[in-house]
Design a protein around this motif. Structure first.
Motif, PDB file in Angstrom:
ATOM      1  N   ASP A   1       0.824  -1.208   0.000  1.00 41.11           N
ATOM      2  CA  ASP A   1       0.000   0.000   0.000  1.00 41.11           C
ATOM      3  C   ASP A   1       0.854   1.252   0.000  1.00 41.11           C
ATOM      4  O   ASP A   1       0.507   2.273  -0.599  1.00 41.11           O
ATOM      5  N   ALA A   2       1.991   1.203   0.704  1.00 39.04           N
ATOM      6  CA  ALA A   2       2.839   2.396   0.847  1.00 39.04           C
ATOM      7  C   ALA A   2       3.610   2.717  -0.408  1.00 39.04           C
ATOM      8  O   ALA A   2       4.191   3.787  -0.520  1.00 39.04           O
ATOM      9  N   SER A   3       3.666   1.787  -1.366  1.00 35.31           N
ATOM     10  CA  SER A   3       4.462   2.024  -2.567  1.00 35.31           C
ATOM     11  C   SER A   3       3.621   2.258  -3.814  1.00 35.31           C
ATOM     12  O   SER A   3       4.157   2.480  -4.876  1.00 35.31           O
TER      13      SER A   3
ATOM     14  N   VAL B   1      -0.217   7.670  -2.210  1.00 35.61           N
ATOM     15  CA  VAL B   1      -0.154   9.106  -2.495  1.00 35.61           C
ATOM     16  C   VAL B   1      -1.429   9.788  -2.002  1.00 35.61           C
ATOM     17  O   VAL B   1      -1.384  10.844  -1.349  1.00 35.61           O
ATOM     18  N   MET B   2      -2.573   9.178  -2.306  1.00 30.75           N
ATOM     19  CA  MET B   2      -3.844   9.746  -1.877  1.00 30.75           C
ATOM     20  C   MET B   2      -3.985   9.701  -0.360  1.00 30.75           C
ATOM     21  O   MET B   2      -4.562  10.608   0.248  1.00 30.75           O
ATOM     22  N   ARG B   3      -3.438   8.651   0.259  1.00 30.54           N
ATOM     23  CA  ARG B   3      -3.511   8.568   1.710  1.00 30.54           C
ATOM     24  C   ARG B   3      -2.643   9.638   2.375  1.00 30.54           C
ATOM     25  O   ARG B   3      -3.020  10.194   3.404  1.00 30.54           O
ATOM     26  N   ILE B   4      -1.485   9.903   1.786  1.00 31.39           N
ATOM     27  CA  ILE B   4      -0.627  10.964   2.328  1.00 31.39           C
ATOM     28  C   ILE B   4      -1.335  12.306   2.239  1.00 31.39           C
ATOM     29  O   ILE B   4      -1.337  13.094   3.190  1.00 31.39           O
ATOM     30  N   LEU B   5      -1.943  12.576   1.099  1.00 31.24           N
ATOM     31  CA  LEU B   5      -2.706  13.817   0.949  1.00 31.24           C
ATOM     32  C   LEU B   5      -3.860  13.854   1.943  1.00 31.24           C
ATOM     33  O   LEU B   5      -4.160  14.900   2.532  1.00 31.24           O
TER      34      LEU B   5
ATOM     35  N   GLU C   1      -4.623  16.627   4.883  1.00 24.88           N
ATOM     36  CA  GLU C   1      -5.907  17.329   4.973  1.00 24.88           C
ATOM     37  C   GLU C   1      -6.568  17.104   6.332  1.00 24.88           C
ATOM     38  O   GLU C   1      -7.097  18.042   6.941  1.00 24.88           O
ATOM     39  N   ALA C   2      -6.529  15.863   6.820  1.00 26.37           N
ATOM     40  CA  ALA C   2      -7.149  15.554   8.111  1.00 26.37           C
ATOM     41  C   ALA C   2      -6.440  16.299   9.246  1.00 26.37           C
ATOM     42  O   ALA C   2      -7.091  16.868  10.137  1.00 26.37           O
TER      43      ALA C   2
ATOM     44  N   LEU D   1       3.331   4.777   6.308  1.00 34.31           N
ATOM     45  CA  LEU D   1       3.391   6.111   5.702  1.00 34.31           C
ATOM     46  C   LEU D   1       3.848   7.164   6.714  1.00 34.31           C
ATOM     47  O   LEU D   1       4.581   8.095   6.369  1.00 34.31           O
ATOM     48  N   LEU D   2       3.412   7.019   7.952  1.00 26.27           N
ATOM     49  CA  LEU D   2       3.678   8.038   8.965  1.00 26.27           C
ATOM     50  C   LEU D   2       5.148   8.102   9.372  1.00 26.27           C
ATOM     51  O   LEU D   2       5.676   9.189   9.630  1.00 26.27           O
TER      52      LEU D   2
END
Length: 300
Positions: free
Chosen positions: A49-51, A56-60, A64-65, A92-93
């Motif tokens: 998932d991280a690659s 990318v959408m999760r990072i964005l 936003e959150a 990701l974090l």
């Protein structure tokens, strides 16, 4: 994956510590629901998932959150907010915290200093584009060449074109907003470097290799060494103009002049680009027009 996992096999529960450069995050997982095989499968899925594009959408989504949360969010909060597994989010974090895009303390994640610097750069660039646009248009109308306004990159030492108007002539130098140019090898880059403080200039000169400063057969005046480049930067500060013919791209050239903020600091470089022979045949006229419009943009 830079994860250290310590597992204590108890009859019913398993405790997993994840080391990510911050105080270890703790997760409790029921053994009856998660076997070693399942744990391995979840870890592999998190790495996948991280690659991929989803990351990318999760990072964005993370940004936003957290932008909406004045007191930050816990891992559980983020998992609910984004509808994503905690294991995937942790993957990701970790690097975002390590690179200061996020901060982590008291079990809560918050936006980090690099995000705020990026936001300030974006807002500043937007403001500059609004202010400089009429002068770029005026320069294009007066010269009929490609014209652009460049600023110093926020994350690396390059010139970045943030406003561009391409020439309508059949033979032109074609640019686009967002293009980057080396500081040592372009007219706009030379201007941006010339008005940096001495320490920044010397740091940049140490970062480039002398062999990069090549002379093009079309322009024997291109600096061949850091010392010659230092002299070129000094000349730019004295004359207020930078001329580059064949220095970055053969048979093309550019002229650039500094534009200053109200406090006297450098806002960016206003430049003209086009075929070398056409620029050279009109060099005096183009220089005068460029310096006059750059001065007007500076409020002089």
């Amino acid at each position: 994956m830079n994860t250290i996992t310590l597992r204590h096999s108890w009859s019913k529960w398993q405790k997993i510590y994840v080391l990510n450069g911050t105080p270890p995050a703790t997760q409790w997982v029921g053994l009856e629901h998660m076997s070693d095989k399942a744990i391995s499968k979840e870890t592999q899925q998190a790495e996948k998932d991280a690659s991929g594009p989803r990351s990318v959408m999760r990072i964005l989504g993370l940004f936003e959150a957290l932008a909406r949360a004045t007191d930050g969010l816990s891992l559980a909060d983020l998992s609910i907010e984004l509808g994503a597994p905690k294991s995937s989010l942790l993957t990701l974090l970790r690097p975002l915290v390590a690179e200061s895009y996020l901060s982590h303390g008291k079990s809560r994640y918050r936006l980090g200093p690099r995000i705020f610097r990026m936001s300030a750069d974006i807002l500043a660039a937007h403001k500059i584009r609004t202010l400089i646009e009429p002068y770029v248009e005026q320069l294009a109308e007066r010269t009929h060449e490609t014209v652009y306004f460049a600023v110093l990159g926020s994350s690396e030492p390059v010139a970045v074109a943030i406003e561009v108007i391409n020439s309508a002539q059949a033979l032109l130098y074609n640019l686009r907003v967002g293009m980057t140019f080396p500081l040592y090898q372009t007219a706009a880059g030379n201007v941006l470097l010339a008005y940096q403080d001495k320490e920044s200039q010397e740091s940049y000169l140490r970062s480039i290799k002398a062999e990069k400063l090549k002379v093009d057969e079309f322009s024997p005046r291109v600096p061949l060494s850091p010392s010659e480049l230092r002299q070129r930067l000094s000349d730019i500060r004295k004359t207020g103009i930078s001329i580059s013919i064949g220095q970055w791209t053969p048979h093309s050239g550019a002229l650039a002049a500094p534009v200053f903020n109200a406090d006297g600091s450098l806002a960016g470089a206003l430049a003209i680009a086009g075929p070398a022979d056409r620029l050279q045949s009109n060099l005096e006229q183009l220089t005068t027009v460029l310096k006059n419009i750059a001065a007007a943009a500076s409020g002089q």
